[in-house]
Design a protein around this motif. Structure first.
Motif, PDB file in Angstrom:
ATOM      1  N   LYS A 103       0.840  -1.202   0.000  1.00  0.00           N
ATOM      2  CA  LYS A 103       0.000   0.000   0.000  1.00  0.00           C
ATOM      3  C   LYS A 103       0.877   1.255   0.000  1.00  0.00           C
ATOM      4  CE  LYS A 103      -3.740   2.358   2.364  1.00  0.00           C
ATOM      5  NZ  LYS A 103      -4.598   2.404   3.543  1.00  0.00           N
ATOM      6  N   SER A 104       1.952   1.248   0.792  1.00  0.00           N
ATOM      7  CA  SER A 104       2.870   2.392   0.824  1.00  0.00           C
ATOM      8  C   SER A 104       3.450   2.660  -0.554  1.00  0.00           C
ATOM      9  CB  SER A 104       4.006   2.141   1.825  1.00  0.00           C
ATOM     10  OG  SER A 104       3.521   2.122   3.124  1.00  0.00           O
ATOM     11  N   PHE A 105       3.844   1.586  -1.239  1.00  0.00           N
ATOM     12  CA  PHE A 105       4.416   1.734  -2.575  1.00  0.00           C
ATOM     13  C   PHE A 105       3.371   2.309  -3.535  1.00  0.00           C
ATOM     14  CE2 PHE A 105       5.401   0.271  -6.849  1.00  0.00           C
ATOM     15  CZ  PHE A 105       6.662   0.819  -6.992  1.00  0.00           C
ATOM     16  N   ALA A 106       2.144   1.794  -3.482  1.00  0.00           N
ATOM     17  CA  ALA A 106       1.082   2.302  -4.354  1.00  0.00           C
ATOM     18  C   ALA A 106       0.819   3.784  -4.066  1.00  0.00           C
ATOM     19  CB  ALA A 106      -0.189   1.479  -4.158  1.00  0.00           C
ATOM     20  N   MET A 107       0.812   4.139  -2.786  1.00  0.00           N
ATOM     21  CA  MET A 107       0.599   5.544  -2.411  1.00  0.00           C
ATOM     22  C   MET A 107       1.752   6.421  -2.890  1.00  0.00           C
ATOM     23  SD  MET A 107      -2.339   5.806  -0.890  1.00  0.00           S
ATOM     24  CE  MET A 107      -2.886   4.656  -2.126  1.00  0.00           C
ATOM     25  N   SER A 108       2.961   5.860  -2.924  1.00  0.00           N
ATOM     26  CA  SER A 108       4.113   6.654  -3.376  1.00  0.00           C
ATOM     27  C   SER A 108       3.974   7.021  -4.851  1.00  0.00           C
ATOM     28  CB  SER A 108       5.435   5.928  -3.106  1.00  0.00           C
ATOM     29  OG  SER A 108       5.579   4.795  -3.930  1.00  0.00           O
ATOM     30  N   GLU A 109       3.434   6.112  -5.656  1.00  0.00           N
ATOM     31  CA  GLU A 109       3.194   6.442  -7.064  1.00  0.00           C
ATOM     32  C   GLU A 109       2.185   7.588  -7.185  1.00  0.00           C
ATOM     33  OE1 GLU A 109       1.977   2.824  -9.074  1.00  0.00           O
ATOM     34  OE2 GLU A 109       4.018   2.567  -9.842  1.00  0.00           O
ATOM     35  N   LEU A 110       1.123   7.526  -6.380  1.00  0.00           N
ATOM     36  CA  LEU A 110       0.122   8.610  -6.410  1.00  0.00           C
ATOM     37  C   LEU A 110       0.728   9.934  -5.972  1.00  0.00           C
ATOM     38  CD1 LEU A 110      -3.019   6.804  -4.929  1.00  0.00           C
ATOM     39  CD2 LEU A 110      -2.677   7.577  -7.286  1.00  0.00           C
ATOM     40  N   GLU A 111       1.559   9.888  -4.938  1.00  0.00           N
ATOM     41  CA  GLU A 111       2.186  11.121  -4.460  1.00  0.00           C
ATOM     42  C   GLU A 111       3.150  11.689  -5.491  1.00  0.00           C
ATOM     43  OE1 GLU A 111       1.447  13.085  -1.690  1.00  0.00           O
ATOM     44  OE2 GLU A 111      -0.237  11.715  -1.854  1.00  0.00           O
ATOM     45  N   ALA A 112       3.857  10.823  -6.197  1.00  0.00           N
ATOM     46  CA  ALA A 112       4.751  11.292  -7.259  1.00  0.00           C
ATOM     47  C   ALA A 112       3.941  12.054  -8.303  1.00  0.00           C
ATOM     48  CB  ALA A 112       5.491  10.116  -7.895  1.00  0.00           C
ATOM     49  N   ARG A 113       2.771  11.535  -8.634  1.00  0.00           N
ATOM     50  CA  ARG A 113       1.912  12.217  -9.594  1.00  0.00           C
ATOM     51  C   ARG A 113       1.419  13.559  -9.040  1.00  0.00           C
ATOM     52  NH1 ARG A 113      -2.672   9.037 -12.057  1.00  0.00           N
ATOM     53  NH2 ARG A 113      -2.437  10.605 -13.660  1.00  0.00           N
ATOM     54  N   LYS A 114       1.065  13.584  -7.745  1.00  0.00           N
ATOM     55  CA  LYS A 114       0.565  14.822  -7.136  1.00  0.00           C
ATOM     56  C   LYS A 114       1.609  15.932  -7.158  1.00  0.00           C
ATOM     57  CE  LYS A 114      -2.776  12.943  -3.850  1.00  0.00           C
ATOM     58  NZ  LYS A 114      -3.028  12.753  -2.416  1.00  0.00           N
ATOM     59  N   ILE A 115       2.884  15.549  -6.965  1.00  0.00           N
ATOM     60  CA  ILE A 115       3.930  16.573  -6.986  1.00  0.00           C
ATOM     61  C   ILE A 115       4.471  16.787  -8.407  1.00  0.00           C
ATOM     62  CG2 ILE A 115       4.560  16.290  -4.556  1.00  0.00           C
ATOM     63  CD1 ILE A 115       7.039  14.699  -5.487  1.00  0.00           C
ATOM     64  N   LYS A 116       3.741  16.210  -9.379  1.00  0.00           N
ATOM     65  CA  LYS A 116       4.038  16.367 -10.802  1.00  0.00           C
ATOM     66  C   LYS A 116       5.451  15.884 -11.159  1.00  0.00           C
ATOM     67  CE  LYS A 116       0.818  20.226 -11.190  1.00  0.00           C
ATOM     68  NZ  LYS A 116      -0.338  19.504 -11.556  1.00  0.00           N
ATOM     69  N   SER A 117       5.803  14.741 -10.596  1.00  0.00           N
ATOM     70  CA  SER A 117       7.112  14.160 -10.875  1.00  0.00           C
ATOM     71  C   SER A 117       6.998  13.137 -12.001  1.00  0.00           C
ATOM     72  CB  SER A 117       7.646  13.469  -9.614  1.00  0.00           C
ATOM     73  OG  SER A 117       8.858  12.814  -9.897  1.00  0.00           O
ATOM     74  N   PRO A 118       7.955  13.124 -12.923  1.00  0.00           N
ATOM     75  CA  PRO A 118       7.926  12.129 -13.994  1.00  0.00           C
ATOM     76  C   PRO A 118       8.363  10.741 -13.500  1.00  0.00           C
ATOM     77  CG  PRO A 118       9.852  13.518 -14.220  1.00  0.00           C
ATOM     78  CD  PRO A 118       9.047  14.073 -13.075  1.00  0.00           C
ATOM     79  N   THR A 119       8.893  10.681 -12.269  1.00  0.00           N
ATOM     80  CA  THR A 119       9.392   9.418 -11.715  1.00  0.00           C
ATOM     81  C   THR A 119       8.937   9.264 -10.264  1.00  0.00           C
ATOM     82  OG1 THR A 119      11.426  10.498 -10.995  1.00  0.00           O
ATOM     83  CG2 THR A 119      11.489   9.391 -13.145  1.00  0.00           C
TER      84      THR A 119
END
Length: 158
Positions: A16-32
């Motif tokens: 779940k933490s890993f899945a949330m990290s992908e969402l957070e990367a998107r929220k901060i507009k990160s390409p990675t």
């Protein structure tokens, strides 16, 4: 002598933490998905031992986001991150270190958010490590965490 390969799997909270990290990367507009996103994922999951340990030590999601702004600056308004931002090399190494942390503890079982946090801490040049350090996490805290999860009978929730 037969060598038995350890049987590891990722805990549900680590997943779940890993899945949330992908969402957070998107929220901060990160390409990675980098180590700071992994750190945010641990905090957003919220119920794991690692998340509680961080909050007990004054490291919160809001403080991490503030540090990310200091490191990266404000993101471009119209940039859209991919649906699954790929892992950076540092984030991949943090995951590899999480597995190594589990191997050190011996036995079979799950790779948890605590292993992930310790793996993240070992990536000294990474944004996640820099943010943790800026917020007061240090080698002493990492050793304390390792010591706590190494105690006989310690069971981290999955």
């Amino acid at each position: 002598m037969d060598l038995v390969e350890p049987n590891f799997r990722w805990s549900s909270k680590a997943i779940k933490s890993f899945a949330m990290s992908e969402l957070e990367a998107r929220k901060i507009k990160s390409p990675t998905t980098d180590t700071e996103a992994l750190l945010m994922g641990i905090l957003i999951e919220g119920t794991s031992f690692a998340s509680k340990f961080l909050r007990t030590n004054g490291i919160t999601l809001l403080k991490v986001r503030d540090e990310i702004l200091k490191l990266r600056g404000k993101p471009e308004m119209f940039f859209f991150s991919p649906e699954h931002p790929p892992l950076t090399e540092a984030a991949q190494r943090a995951l590899d270190w999480a597995i190594d942390e589990k191997l050190k503890s011996g036995g079979n079982g799950e790779i948890t958010t605590t292993h992930l946090l310790l793996g993240l801490w070992r990536q000294e040049e990474s944004p996640g490590h820099q943010i943790l350090a800026a917020l007061g996490f240090n080698d002493e805290k990492a050793k304390e965490l390792q010591s706590l999860i190494s105690e006989p009978g310690f069971v981290e929730d999955s």
